[in-house]
Design an enzyme around this catalytic site. Structure first.
Site, PDB file in Angstrom:
ATOM      1  CD  GLU A  93      19.632 -15.036  -7.182  1.00  0.00           C
ATOM      2  OE1 GLU A  93      19.417 -16.258  -7.030  1.00  0.00           O
ATOM      3  OE2 GLU A  93      19.044 -14.166  -6.520  1.00  0.00           O
ATOM      4  CB  SER A 151     -17.676  28.579 -33.030  1.00  0.00           C
ATOM      5  OG  SER A 151     -18.989  29.119 -33.030  1.00  0.00           O
TER       6      SER A 151
END
Length: 582
Positions: free
Chosen positions: A83, A347
């Site tokens: 860059e 249950s």
């Protein structure tokens, strides 16, 4: 003649200065205040799994704030190489680099290099919009000059590496490293750093998740640039290029867990700081939960009329949530059926009834009648169970005999005593005040029910489910401790309950959950007309709960807790075989 030329030169110089001043005023008129822009933003929340892989991000900036000294040298070197090679030499604007880029681009016949410096890119990212215009470029240059005066080169590079946009909604190298490679920025290899450094030019085009071949091609360009700048040798660059690979993208279904954690942040973190949360989620277990749940719903579940399910797994000793699926597909329905839906457990509630009896002096070998019983005109049935006269309390739980459960509740002190036991272990209620409580008519969430089973597995301590193992605000650790486990039942009572629930799996209604070589205990649950089917199991320090059903409570075709839910528990647990220490 000379005086006349001097007057004209002076005249032009004065008006030139005036024109330059007016131009600066024109371009700088609507510039943002740099000092304000550096600090005004929404804080981010980044969540990673226990192994460091990225789970979720929100806010403007993502990832842990990294400092230059904490990063491998090849990370900043990769960005500088591709860059802005003269970053250390210029003062914000690089005329040499601009001319070189123009020559290269004209020679190549296309845009190969850009002329913007890292400082200019930083100015654009921090202060300006993506608009392409002369005005915006001039403002970018002015802000770049201000940044160079305000910060050192190392400070500028640090800010850049934490703020640069790297695609897929990520800002900064740490967030991108976690997203694309599942590692923090400090563990990036040179090749991985090259992939990230290649993204700023075109984050969408070079996104490894979208176009891995383009990402690799661009990374090779960055590696070549690093060789040219002396950051890597040619041999090392070739090795890095050959070993480049991208991990599989994580499923979005962990979104239920991320939402649950985010909803619980509240005021525990600073309101203006970026937050990094290392969560308790086990990525491999989560993946297994998602895959097995979908496979079962798509195969056996379809003809049985089952459209939805939920799974929660927690560490029994601490309460750490290791996996959470709040449904079949988070993208289709983010509603969390594990934490937000309250349903009758059937249950699966019975262990609290039997614990109350154990605490009242009962023992697993005590006998209880399994014959018909009537209380105020209410007579619970026993399904396919054939009355034997008397059975042990252990068998009554293992085979889920309803009439025996009601009698056990009476021995324990009635509905009020059972409700008190359930609340003590973590179920919030409310609870029925009649005998139906013994059959699980109180509504619960799956997460609450799984957490309430934890004392059976950890020797009697109540835990609070939690999803954050470590929290950092702007890189600084902050206190985020879950409530400490508290003793609520004796170790002897917990052992008795594990024994009875072990019988449920070894010879009772939960046999489908058994896994060879692993000690499994648990309890099945089925509600009226097969509207809900549950299995809550304990194995290897983990408590895992499963619910199957339909959002509109439509009955399923014969699906009971000992069927598909127990099988799903088995499939998930069996998939985790061979994991060290588990």
């Amino acid at each position: 003649m000379a005086p006349r030329l001097f007057r004209w030169a002076l005249f032009l110089a004065v008006w030139g200065l005036v024109a330059a001043f007016v131009a600066v005023i024109f371009f700088a008129w609507d510039l943002p205040r740099p000092e304000d822009s550096l600090i005004t933003r929404r804080p981010s929340v980044t969540m990673v799994a226990a192994d460091g892989s990225l789970l979720s991000t929100s806010g403007d900036l993502y990832g842990e704030t990294v400092r230059l000294r904490d990063l491998p040298a090849h990370v900043p070197a990769a960005f500088i190489a591709i860059e802005d090679r003269r970053f250390r030499d210029h003062r914000g604007l690089d005329l040499v680099g601009l001319v070189r880029a123009m020559v290269v681009n004209v020679t190549a016949g296309r845009v190969v290099q850009g002329g913007s410096t890292l400082t200019q890119q930083l100015a654009k990212n921090l202060f300006l919009t993506p608009e392409r215009s002369l005005r915006r470029k001039v403002q970018e240059a002015l802000l770049a000059l201000w940044l160079e005066q305000r910060f050192t080169k190392d400070e500028l590079l640090t800010i850049y590496l934490n703020r640069v946009y790297l695609g897929a909604g990520t800002y900064g190298v740490d967030a991108a490293a976690r997203l694309y490679f599942g590692v923090p920025a400090r563990r990036l290899t040179p090749g991985q750093a090259a992939v990230l450094a290649g993204l700023p030019r075109a984050p969408s085009r070079y996104n490894p998740r979208v176009n891995p071949s383009a990402a690799v091609h661009r990374a090779v360009e960055v590696l070549d640039a690093m060789v040219e700048t002396g950051a890597l040798t040619a041999a090392s660059a070739m090795v890095e290029a050959e070993r480049l690979q991208f991990p599989r993208a994580p499923s979005r279904d962990a979104g239920w867990f991320a939402d649950w954690v985010r909803d619980r942040i509240g005021d525990r973190a600073p309101a203006t700081s970026d937050l990094l949360l290392r969560t308790t989620l086990d990525s491999r277990l989560q993946a297994a939960v998602e895959a097995r749940l979908e496979a079962m719903l798509a195969s056996q579940g379809r003809p049985a009329g089952v459209s939805q399910g939920a799974v929660v797994a927690i560490e029994a000793g601490s309460g750490a949530v290791r996996a959470m699926a709040g449904g079949r597909d988070y993208r289709a329905s983010p509603f969390n059926r594990a934490t937000q839906a309250r349903r009758q457990p059937g249950s699966a509630f019975k262990p609290f009834v039997y614990l109350a009896a154990i605490e009242a002096g009962g023992r697993p070998d005590d006998m209880v009648s399994d014959g018909p019983i009537s209380l105020g005109g209410w007579s619970p049935g026993n399904g396919h169970w054939r009355t034997r006269g008397e059975i042990s309390i252990e068998d009554a739980l293992a085979f889920s005999v309803n009439t025996a459960a009601v009698r056990v509740m009476q021995r324990a002190g009635g509905a009020r005593a059972v409700a008190a036991v359930a609340q003590r272990l973590g179920l919030p209620g409310p609870f029925p005040r009649d005998a139906s409580i013994a059959l699980g008519t109180a509504e619960v969430t799956l997460l609450d029910l799984v957490a309430a089973y934890a004392p059976f597995a950890n020797g009697g301590r109540r835990i609070a489910p939690f999803g954050v193992a470590e929290a950092r605000a702007e890189g600084r650790p902050i206190a985020w401790l879950p409530p400490a486990p508290a003793p609520v039942i004796t170790a002897e009572a917990a052992e008795a309950m594990r024994r009875m629930m072990g019988a449920t799996v070894s010879r009772g209604t939960g046999r489908a959950a058994a896994v060879v070589g692993i000690v499994v205990a648990g309890k099945t649950g089925t509600t009226q007309d097969n509207r809900d089917a549950w299995f809550i199991g304990i194995a290897g320090g983990l408590v895992m709960g499963i619910w199957l059903g339909n959002d509109d409570a439509t009955p399923m075709d014969g699906v009971a807790g000992g069927g598909l839910p127990a099988r799903l528990f088995h499939d998930i647990l069996d998939s985790q075989r061979g994991r060290g220490g588990e």
